[in-house]
Design an enzyme around this catalytic site. Structure first.
Site, mmCIF file in Angstrom:
data_model
loop_
_atom_site.group_PDB
_atom_site.id
_atom_site.type_symbol
_atom_site.label_atom_id
_atom_site.label_comp_id
_atom_site.label_asym_id
_atom_site.label_seq_id
_atom_site.Cartn_x
_atom_site.Cartn_y
_atom_site.Cartn_z
ATOM 1 N N HIS A 72 0.397 11.354 -46.356
ATOM 2 C CA HIS A 72 -0.036 11.044 -44.930
ATOM 3 C C HIS A 72 -0.746 12.053 -44.103
ATOM 4 O O HIS A 72 -0.448 13.176 -44.068
ATOM 5 C CB HIS A 72 1.335 10.699 -44.298
ATOM 6 C CG HIS A 72 2.090 9.526 -44.828
ATOM 7 N ND1 HIS A 72 2.837 8.881 -43.964
ATOM 8 C CD2 HIS A 72 1.886 8.684 -45.735
ATOM 9 C CE1 HIS A 72 3.228 7.610 -44.381
ATOM 10 N NE2 HIS A 72 2.694 7.554 -45.749
ATOM 11 N N TYR A 200 5.898 6.779 -34.490
ATOM 12 C CA TYR A 200 6.879 7.206 -33.386
ATOM 13 C C TYR A 200 6.649 6.465 -32.114
ATOM 14 O O TYR A 200 5.711 6.713 -31.588
ATOM 15 C CB TYR A 200 7.014 8.782 -33.261
ATOM 16 C CG TYR A 200 7.189 9.622 -34.434
ATOM 17 C CD1 TYR A 200 8.450 10.150 -34.485
ATOM 18 C CD2 TYR A 200 6.374 9.855 -35.473
ATOM 19 C CE1 TYR A 200 8.889 10.903 -35.545
ATOM 20 C CE2 TYR A 200 6.604 10.745 -36.644
ATOM 21 C CZ TYR A 200 7.881 11.130 -36.646
ATOM 22 O OH TYR A 200 8.314 12.221 -37.525
ATOM 23 N N PRO A 292 16.090 14.986 -35.809
ATOM 24 C CA PRO A 292 15.398 14.549 -36.852
ATOM 25 C C PRO A 292 13.929 14.139 -36.425
ATOM 26 O O PRO A 292 12.970 14.020 -37.189
ATOM 27 C CB PRO A 292 15.965 13.395 -37.515
ATOM 28 C CG PRO A 292 16.874 12.742 -36.419
ATOM 29 C CD PRO A 292 17.258 14.113 -35.553
ATOM 30 N N LYS A 296 12.060 18.061 -39.322
ATOM 31 C CA LYS A 296 11.926 19.430 -39.820
ATOM 32 C C LYS A 296 13.318 19.911 -40.650
ATOM 33 O O LYS A 296 13.302 21.144 -41.238
ATOM 34 C CB LYS A 296 11.781 20.317 -38.626
ATOM 35 C CG LYS A 296 10.473 20.389 -37.914
ATOM 36 C CD LYS A 296 9.764 21.145 -38.807
ATOM 37 C CE LYS A 296 8.104 20.495 -38.590
ATOM 38 N NZ LYS A 296 7.333 19.944 -39.422
ATOM 39 N N TYR A 384 3.708 19.967 -37.258
ATOM 40 C CA TYR A 384 4.180 18.772 -37.702
ATOM 41 C C TYR A 384 3.879 19.223 -39.525
ATOM 42 O O TYR A 384 4.929 18.917 -40.126
ATOM 43 C CB TYR A 384 3.450 17.319 -37.581
ATOM 44 C CG TYR A 384 4.421 16.330 -38.068
ATOM 45 C CD1 TYR A 384 5.424 15.596 -37.098
ATOM 46 C CD2 TYR A 384 4.129 15.681 -39.213
ATOM 47 C CE1 TYR A 384 6.291 14.583 -37.590
ATOM 48 C CE2 TYR A 384 4.940 14.621 -39.840
ATOM 49 C CZ TYR A 384 5.808 14.270 -39.152
ATOM 50 O OH TYR A 384 6.740 13.266 -39.377
HETATM 51 P P1 RFL Z 1 23.176 19.442 -47.204
HETATM 52 O O1 RFL Z 1 22.349 18.445 -47.660
HETATM 53 O O2 RFL Z 1 24.370 19.130 -46.251
HETATM 54 O O3 RFL Z 1 23.890 20.039 -48.668
HETATM 55 C C1 RFL Z 1 25.180 20.810 -48.404
HETATM 56 C C2 RFL Z 1 25.938 20.572 -49.685
HETATM 57 O O4 RFL Z 1 27.127 21.469 -49.585
HETATM 58 C C3 RFL Z 1 28.289 20.863 -50.014
HETATM 59 N N1 RFL Z 1 29.364 21.357 -49.524
HETATM 60 C C4 RFL Z 1 30.295 22.286 -50.131
HETATM 61 N N2 RFL Z 1 30.407 22.458 -51.406
HETATM 62 C C5 RFL Z 1 31.341 23.443 -51.824
HETATM 63 N N3 RFL Z 1 32.272 24.088 -51.123
HETATM 64 C C6 RFL Z 1 32.283 23.517 -49.668
HETATM 65 N N4 RFL Z 1 33.310 24.139 -48.830
HETATM 66 C C7 RFL Z 1 31.465 22.635 -49.131
HETATM 67 N N5 RFL Z 1 30.895 22.174 -47.904
HETATM 68 C C8 RFL Z 1 29.872 21.317 -48.001
HETATM 69 C C9 RFL Z 1 28.092 19.274 -49.227
HETATM 70 O O5 RFL Z 1 28.748 18.244 -50.104
HETATM 71 C C10 RFL Z 1 26.665 19.262 -49.697
HETATM 72 O O6 RFL Z 1 26.371 18.582 -51.096
HETATM 73 O O7 RFL Z 1 22.646 20.869 -46.902
HETATM 74 P P2 RFL Z 1 21.194 21.455 -47.328
HETATM 75 O O8 RFL Z 1 21.028 21.549 -48.786
HETATM 76 O O9 RFL Z 1 20.985 22.842 -46.362
HETATM 77 O O10 RFL Z 1 20.160 20.387 -46.893
HETATM 78 C C11 RFL Z 1 19.685 20.349 -45.751
HETATM 79 C C12 RFL Z 1 19.100 18.886 -45.433
HETATM 80 O O11 RFL Z 1 20.200 17.773 -46.324
HETATM 81 C C13 RFL Z 1 19.174 18.277 -43.948
HETATM 82 O O12 RFL Z 1 18.298 19.246 -43.423
HETATM 83 C C14 RFL Z 1 18.445 16.844 -43.743
HETATM 84 O O13 RFL Z 1 18.898 16.027 -44.600
HETATM 85 C C15 RFL Z 1 18.427 16.675 -42.066
HETATM 86 N N6 RFL Z 1 18.348 15.349 -42.201
HETATM 87 C C16 RFL Z 1 17.125 14.782 -41.874
HETATM 88 N N7 RFL Z 1 16.004 15.843 -41.975
HETATM 89 C C17 RFL Z 1 14.797 15.387 -41.859
HETATM 90 O O14 RFL Z 1 13.947 16.279 -42.097
HETATM 91 N N8 RFL Z 1 14.596 14.193 -41.867
HETATM 92 C C18 RFL Z 1 15.500 12.986 -41.729
HETATM 93 O O15 RFL Z 1 15.320 12.025 -41.825
HETATM 94 C C19 RFL Z 1 16.706 13.466 -41.817
HETATM 95 N N9 RFL Z 1 17.837 12.480 -41.505
HETATM 96 C C20 RFL Z 1 19.387 14.547 -41.835
HETATM 97 C C21 RFL Z 1 19.278 13.029 -41.622
HETATM 98 C C22 RFL Z 1 20.695 14.968 -41.817
HETATM 99 C C23 RFL Z 1 21.780 14.048 -41.758
HETATM 100 N N10 RFL Z 1 23.021 14.561 -41.711
HETATM 101 C C24 RFL Z 1 23.344 15.974 -41.888
HETATM 102 C C25 RFL Z 1 24.181 14.028 -41.098
HETATM 103 C C26 RFL Z 1 20.302 12.257 -41.469
HETATM 104 C C27 RFL Z 1 21.448 12.644 -41.689
HETATM 105 C C28 RFL Z 1 22.612 11.805 -41.447
HETATM 106 C C1 PHB Z 2 12.406 9.322 -42.438
HETATM 107 O O1 PHB Z 2 11.587 8.710 -43.092
HETATM 108 O O2 PHB Z 2 13.914 9.405 -42.799
HETATM 109 C C2 PHB Z 2 12.282 10.270 -41.243
HETATM 110 C C3 PHB Z 2 10.649 10.383 -41.265
HETATM 111 C C4 PHB Z 2 10.534 11.254 -40.024
HETATM 112 C C5 PHB Z 2 11.349 11.795 -39.071
HETATM 113 C C6 PHB Z 2 12.647 11.440 -39.251
HETATM 114 C C7 PHB Z 2 12.939 10.816 -40.402
HETATM 115 O O3 PHB Z 2 10.949 12.609 -38.099
#
Ligand code: RFL
Ligand code: PHB
Length: 389
Positions: A72, A200, A292, A296, A384
């Protein structure tokens, strides 16, 4: 049992670190609380910065991503019926990439499995011991049997609700937090995206975002109340509300269909300092959360992994501890900039319950400035696509 680097958490941060270290011949072991299928069922991030893409290449796990990702060059920002585009490539020379967290996590699991990587799933009661000494170790139970693993270093990659951050004593740890008075309701649907770039949208009814995973998989979000639950929102209600929040030029051509996933995420900004305590290093969501809005979350996890990976390689292979000694400082310097950007974009585009007319005018003026000012667009584009590591 012992390992050189014990990694707590088998999400993207933990797996990427394990894969990178393995390439350098450094032994790792990953402890994951859930099953692989559970980790892969979580629909999360979708936008990757070039820095992340580079790390996936360095880790030797980019072949599917390189083939299937979407590049993109810009994004659309809308406000009511008005819209403008920010051209990332024109301003920074760099695009972003659309490739879902689910897919890259699957690629990392496949690569770890192919390399015979050690991952123990469904561990319970993980506890970190003696992190301040040269001989840290971790205890946990698996299938009811207590186990102990000794390590040279421990990487806390266990997300926001993990044990690693909590293991750092309160008199050492300082936490900074902002809770936003709304959440995002997101759905995934097997429909073609409404536009080839993200949209957005700020509107009187609240924020919305049109995103995607591929040509026939769309990801849409709307700002919702914290008291809402996904079951309050039928697919029809969701689509109707989404359409009201985007310019009619897009709403009129939105293709709707049944949702295959629907969930609500509260919005939060959070940082813990320091990110190192003795031989324990925090990475990703274990140390910081962003709302989100700037995409980032996963990308800040990647920059932590970059700094920690290089620090560990220098320490273990060269006996040079400078990278590890400066890990917390370097990671936090970049994190705070991403925190600022995500907070700014969230503040710019959402409706806040306590906003008065003056606040609304300020938001409007900020958006008009962004629409009309090249330097403002350049600053937005630089943030971004990701600031340098
Ligand atoms: P994760 O992905 O939470 O992985 C952590 C892992 O650790 C495990 N765990 C344990 N394992 C052993 N012992 C324990 N005591 C443990 N406690 C936990 C968990 O089961 C899990 O598998 O963290 P990591 O690897 O740092 O990755 C970070 C990303 O996942 C996170 O920053 C993003 O997904 C945030 N986020 C989003 N980021 C974006 O850039 N765009 C998005 O659209 C976006 N949507 C989201 C999101 C985070 C969400 N959360 C956390 C509620 C949507 C959601 C719903
Ligand atoms: C997504 O595709 O899930 C997404 C993309 C951009 C954002 C947040 C989530 O800022």
């Amino acid at each position: 049992m012992r390992t050189q680097v014990l990694i707590i958490g088998g999400g993207p941060s933990g797996l990427l670190l394990s894969q990178l270290l393995d390439k350098k011949g450094i032994d790792t072991l990953v402890l994951e609380r859930k099953t692989r299928d559970y980790v892969l069922s979580r629909i999360r991030a979708g936008i990757l910065e070039q820095g992340f893409v580079q790390l996936m290449r360095e880790a030797g796990v980019s072949s599917r991503m390189d083939k299937e990702c979407f590049v993109h060059d810009g994004t659309v920002i809308a406000s009511g019926e008005e819209q403008f585009r920010i051209d990332f490539t024109e301003h920074t020379g760099t695009p972003v990439v659309v490739y879902g967290q689910t897919e890259l996590t699957r690629d990392l699991y496949d690569a770890r499995e192919a390399a015979g990587g050690k991952i123990i799933f469904e561990v319970e009661g993980v506890e970190i011991h003696d992190a301040r000494t040269d001989k840290p170790y971790v205890t946990f139970s698996k299938d009811g049997v207590e186990q102990r693993i000794d390590a040279d270093y421990i990487a806390g990659c266990d997300g926001f609700h993990g044990v690693s951050r909590q293991s750092i004593p309160l008199d050492v740890r300082r936490e900074y937090e902002k809770i936003y008075p709304f959440g995002w309701l997101g759905i995934l649907s097997e429909t073609p995206p409404v536009h080839h770039e993200l949209i957005y949208s700020a509107s009187e009814r609240g924020f919305s975002l049109c995103s995607m995973r591929n040509d026939n998989l769309s990801r849409y979000y709307i700002q919702c109340s914290l008291s809402d639950s996904p079951s309050d929102w039928s697919d029809q209600l969701f689509w109707d509300e989404l359409k009201r929040r985007m310019p009619s030029a897009y709403a009129d051509k939105l293709v709707t269909g049944p949702s295959i996933e629907k969930s609500i995420a509260p919005l939060r900004s959070f940082v813990t300092e320091p990110m190192r305590w003795g031989r324990l290093f925090l990475c990703g969501d274990a140390a910081h959360i962003v709302p989100p809005t700037g995409a980032k979350g996963l990308n800040t996890a990647a920059s932590d992994i970059h700094y920690l990976y290089h620090g560990l390689v220098d320490a273990i292979l060269e006996g040079d501890n400078e990278g590890l000694d400066r890990y917390s400082e370097k990671a936090l310097a970049r994190i705070w900039k991403a925190e600022r950007f995500s907070w700014w974009m969230t503040s710019l585009l959402h409706r806040f319950p306590d906003q008065n007319d003056f606040d609304l005018k300020m938001q409007g003026a900020e958006l008009t400035f962004l629409q009309s000012n090249r330097e403002a667009q350049s600053a937005m584009a630089q943030n971004y696509v990701g600031l340098p590591y």
